[in-house]
Design an enzyme around this catalytic site. Structure first.
Site, PDB file in Angstrom:
ATOM      1  N   GLU A   1       0.842  -1.321  -0.037  1.00 46.19           N
ATOM      2  CA  GLU A   1      -0.113   0.134  -0.193  1.00 46.19           C
ATOM      3  C   GLU A   1       0.767   1.245  -0.110  1.00 46.19           C
ATOM      4  OE1 GLU A   1      -2.705   0.576   3.299  1.00 46.19           O
ATOM      5  OE2 GLU A   1      -3.770   2.089   2.280  1.00 46.19           O
TER       6      GLU A   1
ATOM      7  N   CYS B   1      -6.532   0.872   3.111  1.00 40.09           N
ATOM      8  CA  CYS B   1      -7.555   2.142   2.834  1.00 40.09           C
ATOM      9  C   CYS B   1      -7.286   2.850   1.775  1.00 40.09           C
ATOM     10  CB  CYS B   1      -7.247   2.873   4.363  1.00 40.09           C
ATOM     11  SG  CYS B   1      -7.968   1.910   5.680  1.00 40.09           S
TER      12      CYS B   1
ATOM     13  N   ASN C   1     -12.082  -3.166   0.436  1.00 42.44           N
ATOM     14  CA  ASN C   1     -10.725  -3.578   1.373  1.00 42.44           C
ATOM     15  C   ASN C   1     -11.493  -3.927   2.531  1.00 42.44           C
ATOM     16  OD1 ASN C   1      -8.262  -3.433   2.543  1.00 42.44           O
ATOM     17  ND2 ASN C   1      -8.741  -1.342   3.519  1.00 42.44           N
ATOM     18  N   GLU C   2     -11.333  -2.946   3.577  1.00 40.46           N
ATOM     19  CA  GLU C   2     -11.871  -3.417   5.161  1.00 40.46           C
ATOM     20  C   GLU C   2     -12.910  -3.125   5.117  1.00 40.46           C
ATOM     21  OE1 GLU C   2      -8.332  -3.220   8.299  1.00 40.46           O
ATOM     22  OE2 GLU C   2      -9.659  -1.472   8.266  1.00 40.46           O
TER      23      GLU C   2
HETATM   24  O1  AHR Z   1      -2.143  -1.434   6.953  1.00 39.61           O
HETATM   25  C1  AHR Z   1      -2.672  -0.188   7.275  1.00 39.61           C
HETATM   26  C2  AHR Z   1      -4.011  -0.045   7.295  1.00 39.61           C
HETATM   27  O2  AHR Z   1      -4.814  -1.149   8.012  1.00 39.61           O
HETATM   28  C3  AHR Z   1      -4.712  -0.530   5.915  1.00 39.61           C
HETATM   29  O3  AHR Z   1      -4.740   0.700   4.852  1.00 39.61           O
HETATM   30  C4  AHR Z   1      -6.099  -0.885   6.341  1.00 39.61           C
HETATM   31  O4  AHR Z   1      -6.583  -1.671   5.262  1.00 39.61           O
HETATM   32  C5  AHR Z   1      -6.051  -1.075   7.781  1.00 39.61           C
HETATM   33  O5  AHR Z   1      -6.943  -0.597   8.494  1.00 39.61           O
END
Ligand code: AHR
Length: 662
Positions: free
Chosen positions: A48, A242, A375-376
């Site tokens: 990321e 994120c 993603n999350e």
């Molecule tokens: O790895 C850092 C962040 O942690 C990522 O962007 C997210 O997916 C998670 O909350």
């Protein structure tokens, strides 16, 4: 990295006499009963653009704000002198700004733009640097001087390399030059002076080390990419995190903006710019020079399966209320983007997106097999958005395996709600995220032992031990990860992928820690956790071998003295590999009965690799990058089918036991 690994101290420890007066833990390895196959994707990387991992990190570009698009300050990253104006009708419609340098008209007064790079620029004497710049001059008589400099130099000159470029056309043209600095600096600058009475317009000013990873023109920093290659990744997840969601709809990641000529990829705000007020980086943007084509290319270069993550029509749920999310009836464009991505990666060259891939230099498909959607994300709002994606993708791209989310936590309401929903939607894998303390890792050695074997498989997509409330890297956190990972390995029939997170962090520009690899502009320091990942990936084997003590897996349970262990057979190398993490503060004596298949014999020696540290809080730094590194030794088997050893306190140890046919 290779060097570190190859020059590991080799100790012949044959017949170490144990001074520990303790009953050995009796362990049984069923070498004759190999179990589930281990997926080639098992250990991988999560990438990321956080902590300046892409621009200012892995991506080789050294110029910050090369297209003068940072905002509100178009000159961010630049120092200017003389007559320099920002113009906005440049040749690249999605990056319209550029600079005009005009002659100040006074003797020895100069017009200049100087770029500070990302926390400075590192130049190495004897290395070549490739400059490129788009330029024009109304009468074709423009001239610029380009210099690599060391502003803090105490010598006669700050100039380390210099070249002159004649801007000989009123039309926009790309000019290139190679510069070789006469000495090294870690705090250099790129300076461009106007050297003509005629004005000159400059756009997309770029500087790369000539020696990028695999020599690619729009390539990666060689040392960082090499550190990734040395992890033997089976899968590479990108571009986040994120960052996929964005802090708002504007800043979400849109892969279509990241392909085609780099000059015309629109700048995107980096969502980590202002996420943490205590780590504030207002000039953190994404040039998207490292875009989806480059990610796919990198995966190929690393030998890893590409795993893109796409926006599901949701922006960061931590930062946005439900009403800010993309309405469910407006998802068509997002779904089309997902289907088009598969075409970009795999389509033949007669298709719209396959043709673009070919034009960018890769006519052969990238063989995309996996796609994560969202993603999350969490809640019914995620499920109702994911569902139409799954339907459309199954119809248009039936061979693609779809990955759904289980939310931001390792357990709890969101997690408990999402897993059954992922089963209902029949996604292929579920992404789990856990940034948790030591105690959690110690208690989760058997996390996957009782997972439903009929549903989706597991992708442990983001995890790291955030030790004792201290959010930085140290050996003890790495040991907890090593212990926990024995449980991933034992359950390789259901756990198909695991990726530590985050991967990279610039020491001068991080927002989140711990991270797997730290770097500055000229150095790389793999953490202790890095070596855990490397040891697992380089020794992942092909099939799981049952390994028990008192008929139970070694998962740190009561009576197992804090030992976690797993075993595999590597059918290609012809060896068993046993991994043991001793999380206790005392050494552990072990006695392993190997239970070999009738037609095979083992030994006579095992290769042993140990990762430990003199202080649980120790880790590697840029100034001391080898404080915690694996150490190799050799151990004679105590009998033809027995391995006995004393595993040091707080240590991760791995045995490779060669096999021969009788
Ligand atoms: O790895 C850092 C962040 O942690 C990522 O962007 C997210 O997916 C998670 O909350």
């Amino acid at each position: 990295m290779k060097r570190i690994f190859l020059t590991l101290l080799t100790i012949v420890a044959t017949g170490i006499a144990s001074t520990i007066d303790a009953t050995p833990v009796e362990i049984e390895m069923r070498g004759d009963r190999p179990g589930a196959a281990i997926a080639p994707t098992m250990y991988g990387l999560f990438f990321e653009d956080i902590n300046f991992a892409a621009d200012g990190g892995l991506y080789g570009e050294m110029v910050k704000n090369r297209s003068f698009e940072f905002h509100p300050d178009r000159f961010a990253g630049w120092n200017v002198a003389g007559n320099v104006e920002i113009m906005d009708d440049g040749p690249f419609d999605r990056n319209p700004h550029y600079v005009r340098l005009t002659d100040p008209g006074h003797h020895e007064k100069r017009s200049c733009v100087a770029n500070e790079g990302y926390f400075g620029m590192a130049f190495t004497a004897g290395e070549d640097y490739r400059l490129s710049v788009w330029a024009r001059s109304a009468d074709g008589k423009g001239r610029i001087s380009v210099r690599l400099t060391d502003p803090a130099s105490s010598t006669e000159t700050q100039v380390l390399a210099e070249t002159t470029i004649d801007v000989d056309s009123p039309e926009w043209k790309k000019y290139t030059a190679t510069l070789s600095p006469s000495s090294s600096t870690t705090d250099g600058e790129l300076r461009i002076f106007l050297k003509s009475a005629s004005a000159v317009d400059l756009e997309h000013i770029s500087l790369f080390p000539a020696a990028t990873y695999k020599g690619r023109e729009n390539g990666m920093r060689r040392d960082i990419a090499q550190a990734l290659e040395d992890l033997h990744p089976g899968v590479f997840r990108f571009p986040g995190g994120c960052i996929v969601e964005g802090a708002d709809a504007e800043s979400r990641y849109q892969w279509k903006n990241t392909v085609g000529p780099v000059e015309n990829r629109p700048l995107n705000e980096n969502r980590w710019q202002s996420t943490f007020a205590h780590r504030f980086y207002p000039d953190y943007f994404q040039s998207l020079g490292l875009g989806f084509y480059e990610y796919f290319q990198l995966c190929e270069d690393l030998g890893a399966e590409p795993l893109p993550v796409l926006n599901v029509g949701m922006i960061c749920q931590f930062q946005n209320r439900l009403e800010n999310q993309i309405p469910v009836d407006s998802l068509d464009r997002f779904i089309t983007d997902a289907i088009d991505l598969v075409e970009f990666a795999n389509g033949d060259t007669t298709t719209t997106w396959g043709r673009l891939r070919a034009e960018m230099g890769h006519p052969a498909p990238f063989n995309l097999k996996y796609l994560a959607v969202g993603n999350e994300q969490w809640g019914p709002e995620y499920v109702e958005r994911l569902e139409p994606f799954v339907k459309a993708l199954r119809a248009a791209c039936p061979d693609i395996e779809i990955i759904g989310s289980s939310g931001p936590g390792s357990e709890g309401d969101k997690f408990d709600y999402l897993w059954p929903e992922m089963r209902r939607l029949k996604v292929d894998l579920v992404d789990e995220h856990f940034y948790r303390p030591e105690q959690w890792f110690l208690s989760q050695g058997n996390r996957y032992d009782n997972y439903d074997r009929k549903g989706p498989k597991v992708f442990a997509g983001e995890y790291a031990c955030h030790g004792r409330g201290k959010k930085y890297n140290h050996f003890n956190a790495a040991l907890m990860e090593a212990a926990f990972m024995t449980g991933l390995e034992r359950n390789a029939d259901i756990v198909r992928m695991a990726t530590y997170a985050p991967l990279l962090a610039h020491v001068d520009g991080w927002q989140w820690r711990p991270d797997l690899i730290w770097f500055d502009n000229s150095r790389v320091a793999p953490s202790a956790s890095y070596y855990v990942q490397q040891l697992y990936a380089a020794n992942k084997g092909s099939r799981v071998i049952p390994l028990t003590a008192a008929d139970r897996p070694l998962a740190g349970n009561e009576g197992q003295n804090g030992l976690f262990a797993s075993a595999v057979i590597d059918d290609t190398a012809g060896c068993y590999i046993i991994k043991i993490a001793n999380t206790a503060s005392t050494p552990a004596e072990i006695d392993i009965a190997l239970r070999l298949p009738r037609k095979r014999s083992a030994g006579p020696e095992a290769e042993v690799i140990t990762l430990t540290a003199d202080d649980p809080e120790a880790d590697n730094t840029l100034d001391n990058p080898t404080r915690v590194v694996p150490v190799a030794s050799v151990l004679a088997l105590s009998a033809a089918d027995r391995l006995t050893d004393t595993v040091p306190a707080s240590a991760f140890r791995l045995y490779r036991i060669p096999l021969t046919d009788k």
